[in-house]
Design an enzyme around this catalytic site. Structure first.
Site, PDB file in Angstrom:
ATOM      1  N   TYR A 198       0.835  -1.199   0.000  1.00 37.63           N
ATOM      2  CA  TYR A 198       0.000   0.000   0.000  1.00 37.63           C
ATOM      3  C   TYR A 198       0.868   1.247   0.000  1.00 37.63           C
ATOM      4  CZ  TYR A 198      -3.828  -3.120   1.215  1.00 37.63           C
ATOM      5  OH  TYR A 198      -4.753  -4.104   1.207  1.00 37.63           O
ATOM      6  N   ASN A 215     -13.413  -1.929  -4.557  1.00 34.01           N
ATOM      7  CA  ASN A 215     -13.186  -2.828  -5.674  1.00 34.01           C
ATOM      8  C   ASN A 215     -14.352  -2.826  -6.668  1.00 34.01           C
ATOM      9  OD1 ASN A 215     -12.021  -4.663  -7.265  1.00 34.01           O
ATOM     10  ND2 ASN A 215     -11.921  -6.312  -5.807  1.00 34.01           N
ATOM     11  N   CYS A 257      -6.748  -8.012  -6.542  1.00 31.98           N
ATOM     12  CA  CYS A 257      -6.502  -7.565  -5.173  1.00 31.98           C
ATOM     13  C   CYS A 257      -5.463  -8.429  -4.483  1.00 31.98           C
ATOM     14  CB  CYS A 257      -7.802  -7.616  -4.372  1.00 31.98           C
ATOM     15  SG  CYS A 257      -9.202  -6.951  -5.284  1.00 31.98           S
ATOM     16  N   HIS A 258      -5.350  -9.651  -4.918  1.00 31.21           N
ATOM     17  CA  HIS A 258      -4.414 -10.551  -4.249  1.00 31.21           C
ATOM     18  C   HIS A 258      -2.971 -10.112  -4.434  1.00 31.21           C
ATOM     19  CE1 HIS A 258      -5.047 -12.181  -8.339  1.00 31.21           C
ATOM     20  NE2 HIS A 258      -3.762 -12.415  -8.290  1.00 31.21           N
ATOM     21  N   GLU A 289       0.482 -17.761  -9.347  1.00 29.83           N
ATOM     22  CA  GLU A 289       1.243 -16.794 -10.145  1.00 29.83           C
ATOM     23  C   GLU A 289       2.742 -16.956  -9.950  1.00 29.83           C
ATOM     24  OE1 GLU A 289      -0.231 -12.887  -9.923  1.00 29.83           O
ATOM     25  OE2 GLU A 289      -2.078 -13.504 -10.908  1.00 29.83           O
TER      26      GLU A 289
END
Length: 104
Positions: free
Chosen positions: A24, A47, A55-56, A84
DNA sequence: CTCTTGACGCACA
DNA sequence: GTGTGCGCCAAGA
């Protein structure tokens, strides 16, 4: 307009390459608002584009987040990150030194 | 219009 | 090195 800031946040998130995560504070600072880290989180909270906004990939300075306030649960988050190629620890934390996207 | 809360971050004790 | 408190801006009630 403050709402524009939200768009800016989403744009930055979409700019993050797959297999990388950002904090953040980093995003807020990148947007030119190092004090708006909270608002960055708020942007994800709203969102407006689920599925479009990964968001992950958004984590706090700890490399993690709330224990059970995720969009689909911390476990789901963990699975997505692993999918990922991001190594997630048992604490649902990510190796910031390795997976934190430092931008360009 | 005013007060409280908030997916955070950093400074100070 | 760890724990607690405060600050920033915005949105919701």
């Amino acid at each position: 307009m403050a709402g524009d800031f939200f768009e800016r946040v989403y744009a930055y998130l979409q700019k993050v390459p797959r297999g990388k995560v950002v904090t953040y504070g980093q995003i807020a600072r990148a947007l030119g608002a190092p004090r708006m880290a909270r608002q960055v989180g708020y942007a994800l909270h709203v969102n407006p584009k689920p599925g479009v906004i990964p968001c992950h990939r958004w984590v706090n300075r700890c490399g993690g987040r709330a224990p059970a306030v995720a969009f689909g649960g911390t476990d789901a988050q963990k699975q997505l990150l692993l999918a990922e190629g991001v190594e997630v620890r048992a604490d649902n934390t990510v190796d910031m030194e390795k997976y934190q996207w430092r931008g360009e």
